[in-house]
Structure formats: structure tokens, C-alpha cells
Design a protein around this motif. Structure first.
Motif, PDB file in Angstrom:
ATOM      1  N   HIS A 154       0.800  -1.277   0.052  1.00 17.96           N
ATOM      2  CA  HIS A 154       0.131  -0.035  -0.024  1.00 17.96           C
ATOM      3  C   HIS A 154       0.906   1.176  -0.226  1.00 17.96           C
ATOM      4  N   PRO A 155       0.549   2.100  -0.952  1.00 16.22           N
ATOM      5  CA  PRO A 155       1.320   3.310  -0.842  1.00 16.22           C
ATOM      6  C   PRO A 155       0.914   4.140   0.608  1.00 16.22           C
ATOM      7  N   TRP A 156       1.933   4.660   1.127  1.00 15.25           N
ATOM      8  CA  TRP A 156       1.495   5.312   2.494  1.00 15.25           C
ATOM      9  C   TRP A 156       2.469   6.243   2.774  1.00 15.25           C
ATOM     10  N   HIS A 157       1.971   7.403   3.594  1.00  9.86           N
ATOM     11  CA  HIS A 157       2.505   8.721   3.936  1.00  9.86           C
ATOM     12  C   HIS A 157       2.001   9.253   5.216  1.00  9.86           C
ATOM     13  N   ILE A 158       3.022   9.294   6.259  1.00  4.42           N
ATOM     14  CA  ILE A 158       2.748  10.107   7.625  1.00  4.42           C
ATOM     15  C   ILE A 158       3.119  11.528   7.580  1.00  4.42           C
ATOM     16  N   GLN A 159       2.230  12.235   7.944  1.00  6.22           N
ATOM     17  CA  GLN A 159       2.006  13.704   8.028  1.00  6.22           C
ATOM     18  C   GLN A 159       1.785  14.366   9.301  1.00  6.22           C
ATOM     19  N   SER A 160       2.753  14.979  10.014  1.00  8.20           N
ATOM     20  CA  SER A 160       2.671  15.836  11.061  1.00  8.20           C
ATOM     21  C   SER A 160       1.533  16.779  10.833  1.00  8.20           C
ATOM     22  N   CYS A 161       0.602  16.990  11.776  1.00  9.28           N
ATOM     23  CA  CYS A 161      -0.604  18.001  11.743  1.00  9.28           C
ATOM     24  C   CYS A 161      -0.962  18.360  13.063  1.00  9.28           C
ATOM     25  N   CYS A 162      -1.785  19.388  12.954  1.00 12.25           N
ATOM     26  CA  CYS A 162      -2.689  19.883  14.110  1.00 12.25           C
ATOM     27  C   CYS A 162      -4.076  20.253  13.587  1.00 12.25           C
ATOM     28  N   ALA A 163      -5.050  19.391  13.994  1.00  9.40           N
ATOM     29  CA  ALA A 163      -6.283  19.723  13.497  1.00  9.40           C
ATOM     30  C   ALA A 163      -6.788  20.864  13.895  1.00  9.40           C
ATOM     31  N   LEU A 164      -6.416  21.656  15.009  1.00  9.02           N
ATOM     32  CA  LEU A 164      -6.876  22.741  15.456  1.00  9.02           C
ATOM     33  C   LEU A 164      -6.444  23.927  14.561  1.00  9.02           C
ATOM     34  N   THR A 165      -5.203  24.066  14.350  1.00  2.02           N
ATOM     35  CA  THR A 165      -4.893  25.044  13.466  1.00  2.02           C
ATOM     36  C   THR A 165      -4.992  24.651  11.959  1.00  2.02           C
ATOM     37  N   GLY A 166      -5.176  23.604  11.684  1.00  2.16           N
ATOM     38  CA  GLY A 166      -4.934  23.111  10.278  1.00  2.16           C
ATOM     39  C   GLY A 166      -3.637  22.939   9.682  1.00  2.16           C
ATOM     40  N   GLU A 167      -2.590  23.081  10.482  1.00  4.71           N
ATOM     41  CA  GLU A 167      -1.170  23.031   9.947  1.00  4.71           C
ATOM     42  C   GLU A 167      -0.934  21.505   9.685  1.00  4.71           C
ATOM     43  N   GLY A 168      -0.403  21.167   8.556  1.00  4.82           N
ATOM     44  CA  GLY A 168       0.042  19.896   7.907  1.00  4.82           C
ATOM     45  C   GLY A 168      -1.172  19.258   7.259  1.00  4.82           C
ATOM     46  N   LEU A 169      -2.562  19.760   7.323  1.00  2.00           N
ATOM     47  CA  LEU A 169      -3.432  19.081   6.758  1.00  2.00           C
ATOM     48  C   LEU A 169      -3.532  19.148   5.215  1.00  2.00           C
ATOM     49  N   CYS A 170      -3.256  20.460   4.636  1.00  2.00           N
ATOM     50  CA  CYS A 170      -3.127  20.597   3.135  1.00  2.00           C
ATOM     51  C   CYS A 170      -2.073  19.829   2.539  1.00  2.00           C
ATOM     52  N   GLN A 171      -0.851  19.682   3.246  1.00  2.00           N
ATOM     53  CA  GLN A 171       0.407  18.836   2.835  1.00  2.00           C
ATOM     54  C   GLN A 171      -0.226  17.264   2.601  1.00  2.00           C
ATOM     55  N   GLY A 172      -0.875  16.767   3.517  1.00  2.94           N
ATOM     56  CA  GLY A 172      -1.646  15.535   3.362  1.00  2.94           C
ATOM     57  C   GLY A 172      -2.563  15.525   2.334  1.00  2.94           C
ATOM     58  N   LEU A 173      -3.351  16.366   2.154  1.00  9.00           N
ATOM     59  CA  LEU A 173      -4.436  16.396   0.953  1.00  9.00           C
ATOM     60  C   LEU A 173      -3.605  16.418  -0.342  1.00  9.00           C
ATOM     61  N   GLU A 174      -2.603  17.199  -0.393  1.00  8.19           N
ATOM     62  CA  GLU A 174      -1.882  17.346  -1.646  1.00  8.19           C
ATOM     63  C   GLU A 174      -1.295  16.004  -1.802  1.00  8.19           C
ATOM     64  N   TRP A 175      -0.740  15.296  -1.011  1.00  9.92           N
ATOM     65  CA  TRP A 175      -0.099  13.863  -1.298  1.00  9.92           C
ATOM     66  C   TRP A 175      -1.036  12.914  -1.790  1.00  9.92           C
ATOM     67  N   MET A 176      -2.258  13.151  -1.107  1.00 12.44           N
ATOM     68  CA  MET A 176      -3.414  12.073  -1.708  1.00 12.44           C
ATOM     69  C   MET A 176      -3.593  12.452  -3.125  1.00 12.44           C
ATOM     70  N   THR A 177      -3.917  13.927  -3.485  1.00 14.77           N
ATOM     71  CA  THR A 177      -4.083  14.289  -4.868  1.00 14.77           C
ATOM     72  C   THR A 177      -3.125  13.625  -5.848  1.00 14.77           C
ATOM     73  N   SER A 178      -1.756  13.630  -5.167  1.00 12.57           N
ATOM     74  CA  SER A 178      -0.843  13.321  -6.171  1.00 12.57           C
ATOM     75  C   SER A 178      -0.507  11.813  -6.282  1.00 12.57           C
ATOM     76  N   ARG A 179      -1.564  11.068  -5.668  1.00 13.53           N
ATOM     77  CA  ARG A 179      -1.692   9.506  -5.711  1.00 13.53           C
ATOM     78  C   ARG A 179      -2.647   9.182  -6.670  1.00 13.53           C
ATOM     79  N   ILE A 180      -3.586   9.997  -7.017  1.00 11.27           N
ATOM     80  CA  ILE A 180      -4.726   9.685  -8.094  1.00 11.27           C
ATOM     81  C   ILE A 180      -4.113   9.232  -9.124  1.00 11.27           C
ATOM     82  N   GLY A 181      -4.615   8.006  -9.585  1.00  7.22           N
ATOM     83  CA  GLY A 181      -4.145   7.199 -10.925  1.00  7.22           C
ATOM     84  C   GLY A 181      -2.830   6.797 -11.074  1.00  7.22           C
ATOM     85  N   VAL A 182      -2.154   6.819  -9.958  1.00 11.10           N
ATOM     86  CA  VAL A 182      -0.708   6.060  -9.813  1.00 11.10           C
ATOM     87  C   VAL A 182      -0.546   4.655  -9.718  1.00 11.10           C
ATOM     88  N   ARG A 183      -1.660   3.938  -9.138  1.00  8.04           N
ATOM     89  CA  ARG A 183      -1.619   2.596  -9.051  1.00  8.04           C
ATOM     90  C   ARG A 183      -2.510   2.121 -10.021  1.00  8.04           C
TER      91      ARG A 183
END
Length: 183
Positions: A154-183
Motif C-alpha cells: 500500500h502506498p503510504w505517507h505520514i504527515q505531522s499535523c494539528c487539527a485545531l490550527t489546520g497545520e499539515g492538513l493541506c500537505q496531506g491532501l496534496e499528497w493524496m491528490t498526487s496519488r490519484i491514478g498512480v496505481r
């Protein structure tokens, strides 16, 4: 026609099919799953209470549509997670970086999911949440404890984040977006 009316037309044209990518957001209770979902949706912190069942929202990132299922994480609900697995492309596993005592349970749940037939093609994003808390585990420590490097199918990625401030969340979504159509 000008570009604006054409864009409007395509937005409201029921005949144009928009590909939606199914995402399940899982993790133990109090990890921050619902807070993350609504941070994605509204860019703000909403008051949450324990999720019984699930919340579902559509999140659009750069014309990519994610249908996100936030599933309750209480012990009594975890056995029903598999009812949400069908057609899942992405698993977002939310880890409370301060909850050292229950990290072994998170690990058990992760590997149980990865062994499930319906998730054999799923891509995994792990959010190491609550990075703003004193004494929290780093993403590296969590990765090592969960033995993420042993996950080969399974392709995987770990991303530090803080749900309260939103820090790190966009980077996680960008990684997911970059994986679409890769497999």
C-alpha cells in the motif's frame, strides 16, 4: 459564450460525471478525525462530540472530489468499520500523538484494515495529530512504532499535523491528490 458562462454551465450540468474518490477517516476515539474533516470543509474548528456512526462530506481539492467518511472510533464501533470499506481508495488514519498508551491498539487496527480484501488497493495517509501538544510523539516515532516501513503493498505517507490550527492538513491532501491514478 464567454468562459464564465461556460464554467457555470459545466458546474451545473447534471450530465457531466465528476469522479469522486472515497476516503475513510479512521482512528481511535478522540484522535481528531471529525475536527480534521470539518477543518477540511470549512477551514475552522467546530465543536465536536464523539461520532456515533459516521459523518460524510465532499471535499474538493484542485478539481479533485473526495467523498470523506469520518467513522466513529470508540471501541464498540471499530468492529463495524469494515462496512465502510467497499470502494475505498484512501484511508486516512488519524493518530493522537499524545496517546502513547493506545498506540498498540492503533497499530492492531491499521494492520487489520490493510489485510482486508476490500482495502487491498487503498492508499494510506497517516495524520500524526496534536503536534502542538507538549511531549507528543513525532511523526518519525509514530512511524517507527507502527512499523510503517514494513508496509509494501500500500502506498503510504505520514504527515505531522494539528487539527485545531489546520497545520499539515493541506500537505496531506496534496499528497493524496498526487496519488490519484498512480496505481
Amino acid at each position: 459564450r464567454d468562459n464564465i458562462s461556460e464554467t457555470k454551465y459545466s458546474l451545473f450540468n447534471p450530465y457531466l460525471h465528476v469522479a469522486e474518490h472515497k476516503v475513510i477517516i479512521v482512528g481511535l476515539d478522540n484522535a481528531g478525525k471529525t475536527t480534521i474533516l470539518y477543518q477540511f470543509l470549512m477551514n475552522e474548528v467546530v465543536h465536536t462530540s464523539p461520532t456515533i456512526g459516521s459523518n460524510v462530506e465532499e471535499i474538493v481539492v484542485k478539481n479533485t472530489h473526495f467523498l470523506m467518511w469520518d467513522i466513529g472510533g470508540q471501541e464498540s464501533l471499530r468492529s463495524s468499520w469494515n462496512t465502510y470499506y467497499s470502494n475505498t481508495e484512501f484511508i486516512i488514519l488519524v493518530v493522537d500523538s499524545t496517546d502513547r498508551e493506545r498506540l498498540s491498539i492503533t497499530k492492531e487496527e491499521l494492520y487489520r484494515m490493510l489485510a482486508h480484501e476490500d482495502l487491498r488497493k487503498a492508499t494510506v495517509l497517516i495524520f500524526a495529530n496534536k503536534q502542538d501538544m507538549k511531549g507528543c510523539m513525532t511523526a518519525g516515532e509514530i512511524s517507527k512504532y507502527l512499523t510503517l516501513s514494513s508496509i509494501k503493498d500500500h502506498p503510504w505517507h505520514i504527515q505531522s499535523c494539528c487539527a485545531l490550527t489546520g497545520e499539515g492538513l493541506c500537505q496531506g491532501l496534496e499528497w493524496m491528490t498526487s496519488r490519484i491514478g498512480v496505481r
